[in-house]
Write a protein that holds these residues in place. Structure first.
Motif, short mmCIF file in Angstrom:
data_model
loop_
_atom_site.label_atom_id
_atom_site.label_comp_id
_atom_site.label_asym_id
_atom_site.label_seq_id
_atom_site.Cartn_x
_atom_site.Cartn_y
_atom_site.Cartn_z
N ARG A 133 2.30 -6.32 -2.08
CA ARG A 133 3.06 -6.53 -0.86
C ARG A 133 2.17 -7.08 0.26
N ASP A 134 0.92 -6.63 0.34
CA ASP A 134 0.02 -7.02 1.43
C ASP A 134 -0.64 -8.35 1.13
N ASN A 145 -0.40 -2.58 15.39
CA ASN A 145 0.17 -1.60 14.47
C ASN A 145 -0.20 -1.97 13.04
N THR A 147 0.02 0.49 10.60
CA THR A 147 0.61 1.53 9.77
C THR A 147 1.36 0.90 8.60
N GLY A 148 1.12 1.39 7.41
CA GLY A 148 1.79 0.89 6.21
C GLY A 148 0.98 -0.14 5.46
N ARG A 150 -2.35 -1.68 3.43
CA ARG A 150 -3.33 -1.16 2.48
C ARG A 150 -4.39 -2.23 2.27
N VAL A 184 -5.53 3.34 6.00
CA VAL A 184 -5.24 2.03 5.42
C VAL A 184 -6.14 1.76 4.22
#
Length: 482
Positions: A133-134, A145, A147-148, A150, A184
């Motif tokens: 996803r990243d 932000n 957050t979420g 990796r 993270v």
């Protein structure tokens, strides 16, 4: 040939960087080779918490960019997060890595077939086996932000700057935001800090109580233990001396020697100011005015007024400083006036002081007066313009609002010129309380007298930076006919 060799054995980081430098017609100095070896060997030996401190101009961000590109070349599934003091600074690192990948001869397989939405300046995704996803690399400011997200590798590049560490509250907020990066980083991932200290309580301080306690460190100051340059090709001895004079000893020790020096280590010594007794001499030649001092032509000048309206001898002082500068970068503090008023006079204190300040501008032929409008000074510029108009001189009045803390203003303006011995003062200045204020001033002391220091610093900081005059280029013989 390079691609064929890479197919047999993947290049290590030093080889990867050497190939890139060869393409760019650059060398790989010994300082850079040391950093590159450390960046490869430290994680390989099991150290995943790293701190790289190198002097300003050492090229550390470029080397870290090559390290990130090499990591993606060796492990395309790696996710890299770049944190910096602001998003724009982090984007510069990501854009550098993207440019390396696009041009490096070993990275052709990493370029995606369609790079429309996944190849931006602040994030990109290489061609990789895994479906993640990243992005492969993402830029974020320290206040953004994350957050979420990796990442297997987090680069904290210049997260500490002068603007986010000058107060205890800002330093605490910076540490709190950096703690978010721990959530993270994937298990077994690498966290790399890159930067230079900007304050005594720096993020990079060593010791058991330091924020980065336990991190493996590589610290590369500009000068070694014997005072020799660690990169003499780029920073020879004379260039180091000039740099120290330009930025001042405090900034030099922090940014170039990587010492977490406290502001109280700075001392403003009035003995470093040369004294003179001459007055400016104004003459006209060929229809143009020329102002000289001790035979030296002055090219700029102005005044700075830090007003106060308390009773004389009580509270803050109302101070006017007037300085000139010549074409060689030398500064002359010609007047320093503690402006007072008569509480029993018919005229109000503001009008009395404006009239005194206007007379100083007339006597010294000042082209500009800057009025600090913090606090009570907001209505003064208009009143001062009226008084200047009555004197019949051409002097501009500019309103100035100071947003930089006073300690930083004073040190930033006075420290370099004192270190370079480029500040002279009229003998009348030494008959004021200014020398005593200067000698007694300590950055950490609360409530110290610093009104005159602040006014002088305002004058010096407002002076334009002038390039040295170059000799005229000789006329070349004409080879064209006609």
């Amino acid at each position: 040939m390079i691609e064929a060799q890479a197919a047999e054995r993947p290049a290590d980081l030093l080889e990867f960087a050497w190939i890139w430098n060869q393409r760019a017609h650059l060398g790989t100095p010994g300082l850079h080779r040391r950093v590159l070896r450390w960046l490869q060997q430290a994680p390989a030996s099991g150290d995943h918490r790293l701190l790289l401190m190198a002097f300003r101009g050492a090229g550390k961000s470029t080397l870290v960019g090559l390290f990130c590109a090499w990591r993606l070349y060796r492990e395309p599934d790696t996710r890299i997060l770049v944190l910096a003091a602001d998003h724009a600074l982090a984007t510069r690192m990501v854009a550098t890595v993207r440019r390396i990948l696009a041009r490096h001869p070993l990275c052709g397989a990493l370029l995606p077939e369609r790079a429309e939405g996944s190849w931006a300046s602040d994030r990109f995704t290489v061609a990789r086996p895994a479906v993640l996803r990243d992005a492969s690399m993402l830029a974020a400011g320290i206040g953004g932000n994350i957050t979420g997200a990796r990442a297997e590798l987090i680069i904290c590049d210049d997260v500490e700057v002068a603007g986010n560490c000058d107060t205890p509250a800002k330093r605490a907020e910076l540490r709190e935001r950096l703690t978010e990066a721990e959530f993270v980083l994937t298990p077994g991932g690498t966290m790399l800090f890159v930067g230079t200290p900007h304050c005594a309580e720096t993020l990079y301080a060593d010791g058991q109580d330091g924020f980065l306690a336990g991190y493996r460190r590589l610290v590369l100051p500009l000068l070694d233990a014997d005072g020799r340059s660690t990169w003499p090709e780029r920073f020879p001895e004379d260039a180091v001396a000039k740099l120290r004079n330009r930025v001042g000893p405090l900034a030099f020790r922090r940014q170039m020697l990587l010492e977490a020096v406290a502001e109280e280590a700075a001392r403003l010594d009035p003995a470093l100011i040369a004294r003179y007794a001459a007055e400016p001499d104004y003459r006209e030649a060929n229809g143009r005015g020329v102002l000289t001092l001790m035979g030296t032509r002055l090219v700029s000048g102005g005044g700075w007024w830090d007003p106060a309206f308390g009773r004389p001898g009580q509270g803050d002082s109302s101070v006017v400083a007037a300085t000139f500068a010549d074409g060689e970068g030398r500064h002359y503090l010609h007047r320093l006036a503690y402006v007072t008023h008569d509480p029993g006079a018919a005229e109000d204190p503001a009008t009395q002081q404006c009239r005194t300040v206007a007379a100083i501008a007339r006597d010294l032929l000042l082209p500009v007066l800057r009025v600090e409008t913090n606090g009570i000074g907001g209505f003064l510029p208009g009143l001062l313009r009226q008084e200047i108009q009555r004197t019949g001189i051409a002097c501009a009045v500019k309103e100035v609002t100071s947003r930089v803390p006073k300690v930083q203003r004073i040190l930033g303006a006075l420290d370099p010129v004192l270190a370079a011995r480029r500040l002279s003062a009229h003998e009348s200045v030494f008959r004021t309380p200014f020398p005593r204020e200067m000698a007694a001033w300590r950055p950490e002391a609360a409530g110290a007298r610093d009104d005159a220091l602040d006014a002088v610093a305002g004058c010096l900081a407002a002076e334009p930076v002038r390039l040295p005059l170059l000799p005229p280029r000789a006329n070349l013989p004409s080879w064209r006919g006609g």
